[in-house]
Motif scaffolding. Structure first.
Motif, PDB file in Angstrom:
ATOM      1  N   ARG A 177       0.817  -1.211   0.000  1.00 38.20           N
ATOM      2  CA  ARG A 177       0.000   0.000   0.000  1.00 38.20           C
ATOM      3  C   ARG A 177       0.854   1.265   0.000  1.00 38.20           C
ATOM      4  NH1 ARG A 177      -5.172  -1.678   1.138  1.00 38.20           N
ATOM      5  NH2 ARG A 177      -5.328  -3.745   2.104  1.00 38.20           N
ATOM      6  N   LYS A 178       0.341   2.271  -0.636  1.00 43.59           N
ATOM      7  CA  LYS A 178       0.996   3.572  -0.602  1.00 43.59           C
ATOM      8  C   LYS A 178       0.642   4.267   0.711  1.00 43.59           C
ATOM      9  CE  LYS A 178       1.837   7.668  -3.439  1.00 43.59           C
ATOM     10  NZ  LYS A 178       1.537   8.344  -4.724  1.00 43.59           N
ATOM     11  N   VAL A 179       1.630   4.936   1.314  1.00 42.60           N
ATOM     12  CA  VAL A 179       1.421   5.594   2.603  1.00 42.60           C
ATOM     13  C   VAL A 179       1.583   7.107   2.438  1.00 42.60           C
ATOM     14  CG1 VAL A 179       2.124   5.738   5.013  1.00 42.60           C
ATOM     15  CG2 VAL A 179       2.327   3.557   3.791  1.00 42.60           C
ATOM     16  N   HIS A 180       0.594   7.848   2.888  1.00 42.66           N
ATOM     17  CA  HIS A 180       0.634   9.312   2.837  1.00 42.66           C
ATOM     18  C   HIS A 180       0.732   9.867   4.256  1.00 42.66           C
ATOM     19  CE1 HIS A 180      -0.660   9.348  -1.405  1.00 42.66           C
ATOM     20  NE2 HIS A 180      -1.549   8.428  -1.050  1.00 42.66           N
ATOM     21  N   ILE A 181       1.644  10.793   4.460  1.00 46.06           N
ATOM     22  CA  ILE A 181       1.678  11.540   5.716  1.00 46.06           C
ATOM     23  C   ILE A 181       1.124  12.928   5.449  1.00 46.06           C
ATOM     24  CG2 ILE A 181       3.121  12.565   7.516  1.00 46.06           C
ATOM     25  CD1 ILE A 181       4.999  10.252   7.298  1.00 46.06           C
ATOM     26  N   VAL A 182       0.066  13.279   6.157  1.00 48.31           N
ATOM     27  CA  VAL A 182      -0.547  14.605   6.053  1.00 48.31           C
ATOM     28  C   VAL A 182      -0.240  15.322   7.354  1.00 48.31           C
ATOM     29  CG1 VAL A 182      -2.701  15.885   5.869  1.00 48.31           C
ATOM     30  CG2 VAL A 182      -2.395  13.758   4.570  1.00 48.31           C
ATOM     31  N   GLY A 183       0.343  16.520   7.255  1.00 48.38           N
ATOM     32  CA  GLY A 183       0.704  17.211   8.482  1.00 48.38           C
ATOM     33  C   GLY A 183       0.903  18.700   8.314  1.00 48.38           C
ATOM     34  N   ASP A 184       1.132  19.376   9.443  1.00 46.70           N
ATOM     35  CA  ASP A 184       1.317  20.831   9.429  1.00 46.70           C
ATOM     36  C   ASP A 184       2.476  21.240   8.533  1.00 46.70           C
ATOM     37  OD1 ASP A 184      -0.601  20.617  11.343  1.00 46.70           O
ATOM     38  OD2 ASP A 184       0.688  21.123  13.030  1.00 46.70           O
ATOM     39  N   GLY A 185       3.523  20.406   8.489  1.00 45.64           N
ATOM     40  CA  GLY A 185       4.714  20.764   7.723  1.00 45.64           C
ATOM     41  C   GLY A 185       4.440  20.974   6.251  1.00 45.64           C
ATOM     42  N   GLY A 186       3.451  20.256   5.735  1.00 51.02           N
ATOM     43  CA  GLY A 186       3.147  20.383   4.313  1.00 51.02           C
ATOM     44  C   GLY A 186       2.366  21.628   3.960  1.00 51.02           C
ATOM     45  N   LEU A 187       1.940  22.380   4.953  1.00 47.17           N
ATOM     46  CA  LEU A 187       1.129  23.576   4.698  1.00 47.17           C
ATOM     47  C   LEU A 187       1.959  24.846   4.619  1.00 47.17           C
ATOM     48  CD1 LEU A 187      -1.920  22.802   7.029  1.00 47.17           C
ATOM     49  CD2 LEU A 187      -1.715  22.410   4.565  1.00 47.17           C
TER      50      LEU A 187
END
Length: 294
Positions: A31-41
């Motif tokens: 599976r592909k894993v995505h990290i969503v977080g404050d750093g990406g904003l």
């Protein structure tokens, strides 16, 4: 697919743990894993957390990004403070809607420990003391007794992540059942909303217009209704089944504002509980008026 929600004080090791989880799942699953977080904003955290509206906007952006990425094939890790239990509940509603499991990873540290890690960061990445203290004070710790915080994995700084247990929570557990407030509503036909709007408007205007030339006690015909019901505790005087017109008796005039309010409420309710037979809409509306105006 599944959602992993990270949670903890500022500078409690959430990002490191998120990266460890990403590496584990990429190596052990396809599976592909995505990290969503404050750093990406690309925002200044001190500016954001000093302004409640900006903070709310950031949370909304993160939630929207999670919603875009959650699907049957991917794993999403939300790497943020997630310190408000109401927000964690919103995320729980999101995964109910997406029909996928989730879990919470709580990086548990003391105030002093996290404060030390904060001061050891590069100056550009540090929280100011005021902001750090405020976030710690506002932090609402997760509780496994809450369904939105369960399953809960509490991790201390020297612990090894329980990878297998987290994996089982994500892949061997059924998704929470969607309820009426989180399901996409199965409209019975492409014309359902049109019919709902048209029929209720006709019924509303029939009641309103008839009152212009009627007095309390007169019979009023409502198009489309065929059931025997009472309205304002006044019972049926006549029912013309062949013409599909239902006669009711009013004991008082009902103004347009009140009728429109009830119509809006009925439409909202019916969107959540659509009928397969649009011919029943008028009956349902009269029944709804009957209950609402008692």
């Amino acid at each position: 697919m599944p959602l992993i929600v990270m949670c903890g004080y500022p500078c409690s090791g959430k990002t490191r743990r998120a990266e460890e989880l990403k590496e584990y799942f990429e190596q052990n699953t396809d599976r592909k894993v995505h990290i969503v977080g404050d750093g990406g904003l690309d925002v200044d955290r001190n500016t954001v957390y000093a302004d409640s509206q900006k903070e709310k906007n950031i949370r909304s952006s993160l939630k929207a990004e999670v919603e875009r990425k959650v699907n049957k094939d991917h794993i999403v890790i939300l790497d943020s403070l997630n310190y408000i239990k109401g927000y964690r509940y919103e995320l729980f509603c999101l995964i109910k809607h997406a029909q996928t499991p989730h879990c919470l990873v709580y990086c548990l540290t003391s105030d002093d420990e996290s404060s030390t890690w904060n001061t050891n960061r590069d100056a550009a990445e540090q929280y100011t003391k005021d902001i750090f203290d405020a976030l710690v004070l506002r932090f609402e710790a997760p509780d496994s007794r809450n369904r939105w915080d369960n399953p809960l994995f509490t991790i201390l700084k020297d612990d090894t992540l329980p990878y297998e247990a987290i994996s089982d929570a994500l892949f061997k557990r059924k998704a929470p059942p969607a309820n009426q407030s989180t399901q996409s509503q199965p409209l019975s036909s492409a014309n359902f909303l049109y019919e709902l709007d048209k029929i209720t408007q006709e019924a509303l205007m029939a009641v309103f217009n008839a009152q212009k030339t009627s007095v309390p006690g007169d019979l009023i015909s409502v198009p489309g209704a065929t059931e025997k019901i009472s309205f304002l505790h006044i019972y049926i005087e006549n029912l013309n089944v062949l013409n599909r017109m239902f006669h009711i008796k009013l004991t008082r005039n009902v103004n347009m504002a009140e009728l429109r309010k009830l119509r809006r409420q009925f439409i909202s309710y019916t969107k959540m509980h659509p009928t397969e037979n649009s011919g029943q809409i008028s009956n349902m509306f009269v029944q709804y008026l009957n209950k609402s105006l008692h």
